[in-house]
Design an enzyme around this catalytic site. Structure first.
Site, PDB file in Angstrom:
ATOM      1  N   GLN A  77       5.309  40.842  35.724  1.00  0.00           N
ATOM      2  CA  GLN A  77       4.920  42.175  36.178  1.00  0.00           C
ATOM      3  C   GLN A  77       5.044  43.161  35.029  1.00  0.00           C
ATOM      4  OE1 GLN A  77       5.231  44.108  39.575  1.00  0.00           O
ATOM      5  NE2 GLN A  77       5.669  46.057  38.627  1.00  0.00           N
ATOM      6  N   THR A  78       4.068  44.042  34.882  1.00  0.00           N
ATOM      7  CA  THR A  78       4.179  45.081  33.863  1.00  0.00           C
ATOM      8  C   THR A  78       3.350  46.290  34.259  1.00  0.00           C
ATOM      9  OG1 THR A  78       3.930  45.587  31.505  1.00  0.00           O
ATOM     10  CG2 THR A  78       2.275  44.140  32.475  1.00  0.00           C
ATOM     11  N   ARG A  79       3.773  47.456  33.775  1.00  0.00           N
ATOM     12  CA  ARG A  79       2.990  48.692  33.902  1.00  0.00           C
ATOM     13  C   ARG A  79       2.725  49.283  32.524  1.00  0.00           C
ATOM     14  NH1 ARG A  79       6.479  52.990  33.301  1.00  0.00           N
ATOM     15  NH2 ARG A  79       8.696  52.494  33.508  1.00  0.00           N
ATOM     16  N   ASN A  80       3.012  48.497  31.492  1.00  0.00           N
ATOM     17  CA  ASN A  80       2.856  48.936  30.105  1.00  0.00           C
ATOM     18  C   ASN A  80       1.915  47.998  29.354  1.00  0.00           C
ATOM     19  OD1 ASN A  80       4.800  51.121  30.211  1.00  0.00           O
ATOM     20  ND2 ASN A  80       6.374  49.530  30.350  1.00  0.00           N
ATOM     21  N   GLY A 125      13.548  41.516  34.582  1.00  0.00           N
ATOM     22  CA  GLY A 125      14.273  41.904  33.379  1.00  0.00           C
ATOM     23  C   GLY A 125      15.378  42.898  33.629  1.00  0.00           C
ATOM     24  N   ARG A 126      15.922  43.422  32.548  1.00  0.00           N
ATOM     25  CA  ARG A 126      16.942  44.460  32.626  1.00  0.00           C
ATOM     26  C   ARG A 126      16.320  45.723  33.212  1.00  0.00           C
ATOM     27  NH1 ARG A 126      18.701  46.748  28.797  1.00  0.00           N
ATOM     28  NH2 ARG A 126      20.973  46.865  28.997  1.00  0.00           N
ATOM     29  N   ASP A 127      17.042  46.340  34.143  1.00  0.00           N
ATOM     30  CA  ASP A 127      16.606  47.597  34.757  1.00  0.00           C
ATOM     31  C   ASP A 127      15.171  47.494  35.275  1.00  0.00           C
ATOM     32  OD1 ASP A 127      16.870  50.209  35.636  1.00  0.00           O
ATOM     33  OD2 ASP A 127      16.286  51.096  33.729  1.00  0.00           O
ATOM     34  N   VAL A 182      13.612  39.283  23.347  1.00  0.00           N
ATOM     35  CA  VAL A 182      13.347  38.616  22.076  1.00  0.00           C
ATOM     36  C   VAL A 182      13.256  39.662  20.976  1.00  0.00           C
ATOM     37  CG1 VAL A 182      12.171  36.651  23.135  1.00  0.00           C
ATOM     38  CG2 VAL A 182      10.839  38.653  22.427  1.00  0.00           C
TER      39      VAL A 182
END
EC number: 2.7.7.4
Length: 527
Positions: free
Chosen positions: A206-209, A302-304, A344
């Site tokens: 999942q991403t919004r970036n 991921g984190r947060d 990473v």
């Protein structure tokens, strides 16, 4: 591993396929009271209708709403294995104002209309009309802080009443962009079958970036950690995200480009029309359930995860591992496995990326570019190294995020006195003498009332001189960094309180103000 069973056991595709019945609903819709949906409601409706929000078959009634807010569970749908309500962490509600709520009663049918083209999308049979305790919802679901974007929307924008009820779908919302990539849960499951992935592991990212080399690396490593035959679904959100995010058109172009950098047959792309709430741990659980419905058996967290940043006290809204901990708590009720996000970092001496938890950063040289640093490089036109992002991706980002020297700006001049008109002419003449492609446009008072038009001119790279006594709406559209406000001296009504550059004008300093503005524009990199 076979494609997982949808959440609740059945994929709820609610759009009527039977032609006579659909025609009957269309005729009925013409006779019903209509409710035009907001942008968020439109996103929610699409995912209810296509099964992305299975097992939901409508907007939450009062009983389900209370259960979701307090217990993260639906009251109307039970988990067969433990007899409890089925997990559902985010309230999906149809909010209306008090006037609208009083027009309807339980048992009424209303037609839900697309705000963009007035297409009838669904008919809702009302089960309950209720006034929620918004403060309780804000506290329980989004931890109460008034600066949380979901709470700001809830308390400042959303209607004070909710309407709950079952839906009969007539049409999906129509999209004209990236149609082939907007796959419903049913379509994506069919694609997995066609690709031969149906009996293999699939991990969703999942991403919004925008995605860069590090994202490619971490998704490939996640697939490798799962097994030899694991595949990757790049599943970005293209509904509503956090204010200030890069637009979805730019991002989709980036995703399509970076998809070509994966080994053949490893990854695929599908777009998710979700309205994010930036709800941290609850939202991460919600995202996992949605991916189950889309046919994915692993999900990177991921984190947060889905955190909106800092709260009103300057502290992160959510702890770095809150999302992973909540998902672990409900692990035995999920049909999806969580893959922790492994950060990473780039190793310049070896020209490769490696998980940061596998290296001794005191002994090994590392390199990274933060989101803030990337935005600054785009703003200034500084080089973005190829180890960080692919040249093709950087080119796309530069097309929609040009350096300051190619950006537009708005100069908002108080026109309550003639002196403002004099300054407008002086500035237009002064700025037009500089070399470059930027046009300097001076609007009249009527044109200046349309902040959208001003915003579009600035986006197109123009310098726009705007006569106005109310600069705030335009500053809000254009953005602080691209706005200058010129006030009449000692006029306390003019200050916007938002613009980066504010200047005062009086009868004896016209030339001085022109010089000040020109120097400011040069200091900011516009010239």
């Amino acid at each position: 591993m076979p494609i997982p069973t949808p959440h609740g056991g059945k994929l709820r595709d609610l759009v009527i396929r039977d032609a006579p019945l659909k025609q009957q609903l269309l005729q009925e819709a013409k006779t019903l009271p209509a409710l035009t949906l907001t942008a968020r409601q439109l996103c929610d409706l699409e995912l209810i209708l296509n099964g992305g929000f299975s097992p939901l078959t409508g907007f939450l009634n009062q009983e389900d709403y209370n259960s979701v807010v307090n217990d993260l569970r639906l009251s109307s749908v039970k988990n067969e294995s433990n007899g409890k309500g089925l997990l559902w962490p985010i309230p999906i509600t149809l909010d209306v104002d008090e006037t609208t709520s009083k027009k309807h009663s339980v048992g009424d049918r209303i037609v839900l209309i697309d705000l963009r083209d007035e297409t009838p999308l669904a008919i809702l049979t009302i089960e309950s009309i209720y006034k929620p305790d918004k403060k309780l919802e804000a506290e329980k679901v989004f931890r109460g802080d008034s600066e949380h974007p979901a709470n700001k929307y809830l308390l400042e924008t959303a209607g004070d009443y909710y309407i709950g009820g079952e839906l009969q779908g007539i049409n999906y919302p129509k999209h004209y962009d990236y149609v082939d990539a907007r796959k419903t849960p049913t379509e994506l499951r069919q694609e997995f079958e066609k690709l031969g992935w149906a009996q293999e592991n699939i991990v969703a990212f999942q991403t919004r970036n925008p995605m860069h080399r590090a994202h490619r690396e971490l998704t490939i490593r996640a697939a490798q950690d799962i097994g030899d035959k694991a595949h990757i679904l790049i599943h970005p959100v293209v509904g509503l995200t956090k204010p200030g995010d890069i637009d979805h058109h730019t991002r989709v172009k980036v995703y399509k480009q970076i998809l070509t950098k994966f080994p053949d047959g490893l990854a695929t792309l599908s777009l998710l029309p979700l309205a994010m709430r930036m709800g941290g741990d609850r939202e991460a659980l919600w995202h996992a359930l949605i991916r189950t419905n889309y046919g994915v058996d692993h999900f990177i967290v991921g984190r947060d995860h889905a955190g909106p940043g800092k709260n009103s006290q300057g502290v992160d809204f959510y702890g770095p591992y809150d999302a992973q901990e909540l998902l672990a708590k409900y692990d035995d009720e999920l049909n999806i496995k969580i893959v922790p996000f492994r950060m990473v970092t780039y190793l310049p001496d070896e020209d490769r990326y490696a998980p940061i938890d596998t290296i001794d950063v005191k002994k090994v040289r590392t390199a990274n570019i933060s989101g803030t640093e990337l935005r600054n490089k785009l703003k200034t036109g500084d080089e973005i190294p190829s180890w960080f992002s692919y040249p093709e991706v950087v080119k796309i980002l530069r097309e929609t995020n040009p350096p300051r020297s190619k950006q537009g700006f708005a100069i908002l001049i108080d026109n309550s006195h003639k002196l403002g008109d004099y300054l407008s002419f002086a500035l237009q003449s002064t700025l037009n003498q500089f070399s470059g492609e930027r046009r300097i446009t001076k609007l009249n008072a009527h044109q200046a009332n349309d902040s959208f038009i001003v915003g579009e001119l600035v986006k197109a790279g123009s310098g726009v001189i705007v006569p106005t006594t109310n600069p705030t709406p335009i500053v809000n559209v254009v953005g602080n960094g691209n706005s200058l406000v010129v006030n009449q001296k000692n006029n306390n009504n003019q200050a916007s309180g938002n613009a980066d550059g504010e200047f005062n004008l009086s009868n004896d300093d016209l030339v001085a103000v022109v010089d000040e503005i020109v120097n400011y524009l040069k200091d900011q990199g516009f010239y």
